[in-house]
Scaffold this motif. Structure first.
Motif, PDB file in Angstrom:
ATOM      1  N   ASP A   1       0.835  -1.207   0.000  1.00  0.00           N
ATOM      2  CA  ASP A   1       0.000   0.000   0.000  1.00  0.00           C
ATOM      3  C   ASP A   1       0.868   1.254   0.000  1.00  0.00           C
ATOM      4  OD1 ASP A   1      -2.776   1.043   0.193  1.00  0.00           O
ATOM      5  OD2 ASP A   1      -1.980   1.982   1.999  1.00  0.00           O
ATOM      6  N   GLY A   2       1.837   1.280   0.901  1.00  0.00           N
ATOM      7  CA  GLY A   2       2.681   2.467   1.047  1.00  0.00           C
ATOM      8  C   GLY A   2       3.503   2.755  -0.191  1.00  0.00           C
ATOM      9  N   PHE A   3       4.189   1.714  -0.691  1.00  0.00           N
ATOM     10  CA  PHE A   3       5.085   1.955  -1.824  1.00  0.00           C
ATOM     11  C   PHE A   3       4.322   2.229  -3.109  1.00  0.00           C
ATOM     12  CE2 PHE A   3       8.048  -0.595   0.949  1.00  0.00           C
ATOM     13  CZ  PHE A   3       8.796   0.513   1.338  1.00  0.00           C
TER      14      PHE A   3
ATOM     15  N   LEU B   1       1.502   3.740  -3.253  1.00  0.00           N
ATOM     16  CA  LEU B   1       1.018   5.120  -3.123  1.00  0.00           C
ATOM     17  C   LEU B   1       2.150   6.119  -3.389  1.00  0.00           C
ATOM     18  CD1 LEU B   1      -1.826   6.225  -2.260  1.00  0.00           C
ATOM     19  CD2 LEU B   1      -0.759   6.798  -0.089  1.00  0.00           C
ATOM     20  N   ALA B   2       3.341   5.782  -2.889  1.00  0.00           N
ATOM     21  CA  ALA B   2       4.511   6.647  -3.112  1.00  0.00           C
ATOM     22  C   ALA B   2       4.817   6.719  -4.603  1.00  0.00           C
ATOM     23  CB  ALA B   2       5.705   6.113  -2.341  1.00  0.00           C
TER      24      ALA B   2
ATOM     25  N   ASP C   1       2.118   8.927  -6.202  1.00  0.00           N
ATOM     26  CA  ASP C   1       2.185  10.349  -5.875  1.00  0.00           C
ATOM     27  C   ASP C   1       3.507  10.991  -6.290  1.00  0.00           C
ATOM     28  OD1 ASP C   1      -0.267   9.977  -4.853  1.00  0.00           O
ATOM     29  OD2 ASP C   1       0.304  10.135  -2.743  1.00  0.00           O
ATOM     30  N   ASP C   2       4.606  10.256  -6.106  1.00  0.00           N
ATOM     31  CA  ASP C   2       5.914  10.885  -6.291  1.00  0.00           C
ATOM     32  C   ASP C   2       6.532  10.612  -7.660  1.00  0.00           C
ATOM     33  OD1 ASP C   2       5.373  11.502  -3.691  1.00  0.00           O
ATOM     34  OD2 ASP C   2       6.802  10.076  -2.821  1.00  0.00           O
TER      35      ASP C   2
END
Lengths: 156, 314
Positions: free
Chosen positions: B98-100, B102-103, B106-107
């Motif tokens: 989930d975190g990566f 999303l990164a 977004d990034d």
């Protein structure tokens, strides 16, 4: 605002990276240092082992502590800190864990944790909780005054 | 030969003796007037051994049943703890995905073309779904750890609140909800709310294609107990598949048609079983479904809501 230092105690590589990412996204001026387990954090704080040359005047402003780790687990780390706390002003400790067992919450507070935060699976929520924790402990909270010459010592 | 009457009139002694591992029951009849002693000996070794064997077998059987019961409940507890820890441990890698992802979204958006962006969206959707699955599994496994706390609860009132929440989420829906009067019973309020929530949310969901949806909570007396029923006029299901309804992760409708992960009814069933009740379903494809459940006998104490509606004397 002066840059603060957060010490992260986390054995999971992904979580270390995610927390760094969350701190970055939280957009707060602080630097993150990390140690990999409970044995390493005591070396870090008390200047022993691989950290015997570390400048002990530089103390982190906040410790983010995982609970389930190899060697010393989070609660054992808290016990060591609790015993050492009498000699110095050690930074506040926020437990940051995936565990939602009530026993872990009880134990963590029993051994002196200052707060207990659950790692959300949803990364957006996770970033928000990290942001709030840092904001509170690094900016809003006023720590007790510390004698400048006192360095922490392990108490047996 | 001595007649029975004679024996009864005189002294009769019984004794048991053992001779060379053979056991005899002896009846010794003294007939002084005849200066006679008659001894009847009966070899009872086999009978006694058989009785002893039966006693031993019974004791063994009882021990075995007790041991198996202990083993079974230990295995159950272990399984519950296992499913809890598995679903709990699954969260850690999911947090990474989930975190990566999303990164990445977004990034690194500027480095992704449309197809790359689409893949990220697919990863995100998969993560969300797996998160829901894990949460439901955790919820399901937690139900065992709880001890039931019986309180007086009004099922009708509880259901009305749930329906009004569902309506608030989809205010455009035309749903007529009917609930019988005074559905007060004894149950664990927290658990029974989860059960009602799941049943009513199902009724709500599966009537979505109906221009005028009907959902009803009623109660009738059948045989010895009260039977609660949640009935709707939704898409229903084939009765042939009704045994699959209550198994975890079983779905009778496509994911595209109706959302859900198939844990709701398994949760409801566990809650009803924890209340020592029964649950079953009746349905016709395209013509609605009805879910019936009973609660433990303790639930029939106190005011009896069925009496007024069925007109039966209590």
């Amino acid at each position: 605002m002066k840059s603060k230092c957060v010490l992260l105690v986390e054995d999971n590589r992904d979580d270390r990276e995610l927390i760094r990412l969350a701190v970055k996204k939280a957009n707060l001026p602080c630097k993150v240092e990390s140690v990999l387990d409970g044995a390493e954090i005591t070396d870090y704080l008390f200047g022993t082992g691989i950290y015997h040359e570390r400048d002990l005047r530089m103390m982190p402003d906040l410790i983010l502590l995982d609970l389930h780790m190899p060697k010393l687990n989070g609660c054992q780390v808290l016990q060591v800190l609790k015993r050492a706390r009498g000699t110095s002003g050690l930074p506040p400790v926020v437990v940051l864990t995936a565990s939602d067992s009530e026993q872990d919450v009880t134990d963590a507070y029993h051994w002196g944790a200052n707060s207990y935060i659950r790692k959300a699976v949803d990364f957006t929520q996770f970033v928000e909780s990290v942001r709030q924790v840092l904001l509170y402990w690094l900016e809003l909270n006023v720590p007790p005054p510390v004698g400048q010459t006192v360095t922490p010592q392990l108490v047996n | 030969m001595i007649k029975d009457e004679q024996i009864h009139q005189h002294n009769v002694f019984n004794r048991r003796i053992e001779v060379d591992e053979t056991i005899f029951d002896q009846k010794i009849c003294c007939l002084p007037e005849c200066s006679l002693v008659r001894i009847f000996a009966n070899d009872v070794t086999d009978t006694l051994m058989a009785a002893e064997r039966i006693r031993q077998l019974n004791a063994e059987l009882e021990q075995r049943v007790a041991a198996r019961t202990r083993e079974l409940s230990a295995a159950n507890r272990e399984l519950e703890a296992f499913s809890y820890s598995v679903s709990h441990d699954l969260r850690a890698p999911l947090r990474s995905v989930d975190g990566f992802s999303l990164a990445l979204r977004d990034d690194y958006a500027q480095h992704l073309d449309e197809q790359g962006w689409h893949y990220i969206q697919r990863i995100r959707a998969g993560v969300q779904r797996m998160g829901q699955l894990i949460d439901s599994l955790l919820e399901l496994s937690r139900l065992n750890f709880d001890v039931l706390r019986f309180r007086t609860v009004d099922l009708g009132e509880m259901a009305a609140v749930i329906i009004s929440d569902l309506h608030a989420g989809e205010p455009h829906r035309d749903v007529n909800f009917r609930v019988a009067d005074d559905l007060t019973t004894e149950a664990d309020p927290r658990l029974i709310r989860i059960a009602l929530q799941n049943l009513l949310a199902n009724a709500w969901k599966f009537t979505a294609t109906q221009p005028h949806a009907e959902i009803e909570l009623s109660c009738t007396r059948r045989d010895a107990g009260l039977v609660y029923c949640i009935r709707d006029n939704g898409v229903g299901f084939e009765m042939d598949h009704s045994d699959r309804l209550f198994r975890p992760f079983q779905r009778l409708h496509g994911e595209q048609e109706f959302e859900g992960i198939g844990v709701g009814l398994a949760t409801v069933q566990r809650i009803i079983h924890l209340h020592r009740g029964q649950i079953w379903a009746e349905g016709v494809e395209g013509r609605g479904a009805a879910f019936f459940f009973t609660l433990s006998p303790i639930a029939t104490d106190g005011p009896d809501p069925a009496d007024e509606k069925t007109g039966e004397p209590s």
